[in-house]
Scaffold this active site. Structure first.
Site, PDB file in Angstrom:
ATOM      1  N   SER A 178      -9.427   2.225   2.327  1.00 23.46           N
ATOM      2  CA  SER A 178      -8.347   2.924   1.651  1.00 23.46           C
ATOM      3  C   SER A 178      -7.319   1.992   1.001  1.00 23.46           C
ATOM      4  O   SER A 178      -6.423   2.447   0.290  1.00 23.46           O
ATOM      5  CB  SER A 178      -7.627   3.842   2.645  1.00 23.46           C
ATOM      6  OG  SER A 178      -7.030   3.103   3.702  1.00 23.46           O
TER       7      SER A 178
ATOM      8  N   LYS B 135       0.826  -1.200   0.000  1.00 25.45           N
ATOM      9  CA  LYS B 135       0.000   0.000   0.000  1.00 25.45           C
ATOM     10  C   LYS B 135       0.867   1.259   0.000  1.00 25.45           C
ATOM     11  O   LYS B 135       1.898   1.319   0.690  1.00 25.45           O
ATOM     12  CB  LYS B 135      -0.916  -0.032   1.227  1.00 25.45           C
ATOM     13  CG  LYS B 135      -1.973   1.052   1.283  1.00 25.45           C
ATOM     14  CD  LYS B 135      -2.894   0.827   2.484  1.00 25.45           C
ATOM     15  CE  LYS B 135      -3.999   1.861   2.569  1.00 25.45           C
ATOM     16  NZ  LYS B 135      -4.914   1.597   3.709  1.00 25.45           N
TER      17      LYS B 135
ATOM     18  N   SER C  30     -10.699  -0.440   6.037  1.00 22.54           N
ATOM     19  CA  SER C  30      -9.858  -0.202   4.864  1.00 22.54           C
ATOM     20  C   SER C  30      -9.180  -1.441   4.305  1.00 22.54           C
ATOM     21  O   SER C  30      -8.688  -1.417   3.173  1.00 22.54           O
ATOM     22  CB  SER C  30      -8.800   0.851   5.183  1.00 22.54           C
ATOM     23  OG  SER C  30      -9.398   2.119   5.325  1.00 22.54           O
TER      24      SER C  30
END
Length: 483
Positions: free
Chosen positions: A153, A78, A177
């Protein structure tokens, strides 16, 4: 043989057997990204030359007889994690040139385990959305339907896995997320128990990478199979060597049961503050039916379940207190004025979010004390049950919606509009008390979109929901490639 959709566990076995090299796996993954990512936009920062060098080194290490858990396996990371020499922006245009000098702890652990990092995956600005888009890197689309979001996210990571861009990824979770993108993209993810996985180096720039114990937020694994989640969690878990690791080691207890028929499961499909959409409800039913079919004890009600309405309010207070801590003073002052104008009788979630953004420390302590009461109630519940099955969000992936101000967006649940933020309620069921939760795919909606549920387990008994996920993968099926 095409390797890009194979689980990490199978890739590791093939590498050990000499059926494929890490360089071959890496070249195939890179070719797939270059071919397919134009439409999806999952990989926002590419690391290809270093990945090829890492793959070459992995093959040499294996030839020397070395064995490591992820040796030679292509993965993604990420964007919010520091990787030395690559930008870490959190989607903020002002930080587009921020370049950390060292890897995040979890990136270091991936590399030490032998993983080959292909690149970084896209995120929303400041990780504060259920979609993944920003001015720097653009919008990440759902591999199942490019007109819909991949979630947020960790939406870039979920989309990358669904599209075959690497076998594993690491994300983070404060408001679903990890779990929401997994649910939207049809993959697996695990939100660990709070504090189990250290997060040093996953910090918004330009803040220093300190070993901070975050409230609510966790780092965790994402994969295309349940067993791969456990493989990656075992690499990620364990105290930060700068703090707790000086004195403590980790010894997670085994799963409570090995046979599916021995599990005691509470099914929750309804919430008093938001309806559950028909597609998600059907997914919950599929899991319940599979459990019953295998002889597991399944209940749909328990007096031991902590009050879900109070839990949702506490979650909003604690989460928004965290989110608003870095607001400019003038914005904070305006919020205080708005919060002071609220009626004392206003117990809506909108009011809870506003109050949370200006929460005084004494009120935070009160909310935290009430959280401890909920944690104790969960401990009591888990003397009667081994896991809780419930939705992750009320709906499958929704169309891209980039309206300014999250308060101006809505979520459509079977034709009725609800406040956009309210869909976070289900994520908070596990997040507020800090419990582990495994997101699993359960099939598809009538529109052909993936639908998932979460399996919530007892604190620090992460292996229990993970083992249950493995059983259900065998029973109801798991990841399916888009298209």
């Amino acid at each position: 043989m095409e390797w890009t959709m194979q689980p990490a566990e199978e890739l590791a076995a093939a590498l050990r057997a000499g059926a494929v090299t890490s360089e071959e796996l890496t070249d195939e993954a890179i070719a797939r990204i270059e071919r397919d990512d134009k439409m999806i936009n999952a990989i926002c920062v590419r690391y290809f030359e270093r990945a090829r060098a890492a793959a070459h080194n992995a093959d040499r290490a294996r030839a020397r007889g070395e064995e490591r858990p992820l040796l030679g396996i292509p993965v993604t990371v990420k964007e919010s994690y520091h990787i030395a020499g690559l930008p870490t922006t959190w989607g903020m245009p002002a930080q587009r040139d921020y370049m950390p000098a060292e890897d995040a702890l979890q990136v270091s652990r991936l590399k030490a385990a032998g993983a080959v990092v292909l690149g970084k995956t896209n995120v929303p600005v400041m990780l504060r959305d259920i979609q993944s888009f920003n001015e720097i890197y653009g919008t990440t689309s759902n591999p199942w339907d490019h007109d819909r979001t991949s979630g947020g996210s960790s939406g870039g990571s979920a989309a990358a896995l669904a599209a075959g861009f690497g076998a594993l990824s690491i994300g983070s979770d404060l408001a679903g997320s990890l779990r929401t993108p997994a649910h939207f993209c049809g993959i697996y993810a695990h939100k660990p128990t709070l504090g189990l996985v250290p997060t040093r180096g996953m910090v918004a720039p330009p803040a220093p990478a300190l070993p901070i114990d975050l409230d609510l937020a966790v780092a965790g694994p994402m994969a295309r199979t349940a067993r791969d989640l456990t493989l990656l969690l075992d690499v990620m878990a364990g105290p930060d060597p700068l703090t707790h690791g000086i004195a403590y080691d980790i010894a997670l207890p085994p799963a409570r049961h090995e046979r599916l028929s021995d599990f005691r499961v509470l099914i929750i499909e309804d919430h008093p503050l938001i309806p559950t959409g028909s597609a998600v409800r059907a997914g919950v039913h599929r899991v319940a039916e599979a459990l019953i079919d295998e002889g597991a004890r399944v209940e749909r009600h328990s007096r031991l379940l902590p009050d879900p309405a109070e839990a949702a309010t506490l979650y909003m207070l604690l989460m928004m207190s965290n989110a608003a801590a870095s607001l400019p003073t003038d914005v904070y002052d305006r919020l205080q004025t708005h919060a002071a104008a609220l009626s004392a009788d206003d117990r809506s979630l909108d009011a809870a979010r506003l109050r949370g953004m200006v929460l005084r420390h004494r009120d935070w302590v009160d909310a935290n004390n009430r959280r401890e009461l909920h944690r104790h109630a969960w401990r009591q519940l888990f003397t009667e049950f081994d896991a809780v099955v419930c939705p992750i969000t009320p709906t499958p992936a929704f169309p891209h919606d980039h309206h300014e101000g999250l308060e101006n967006r809505h979520i459509d649940i079977d034709g009725v509009a609800y406040p956009y933020y309210d869909q976070l309620i289900w994520a908070g069921v596990a997040t507020m008390p800090g419990l582990p939760a495994t997101a699993i795919p359960t099939g598809r909606s009538s529109e052909g979109l993936p639908v998932g549920v979460q399996l919530i387990g007892p604190m620090f008994e992460d292996r229990t929901p993970l083992r249950l996920a493995e059983h259900l993968e065998q029973k109801i099926g798991g990841f399916q490639a888009p298209g």
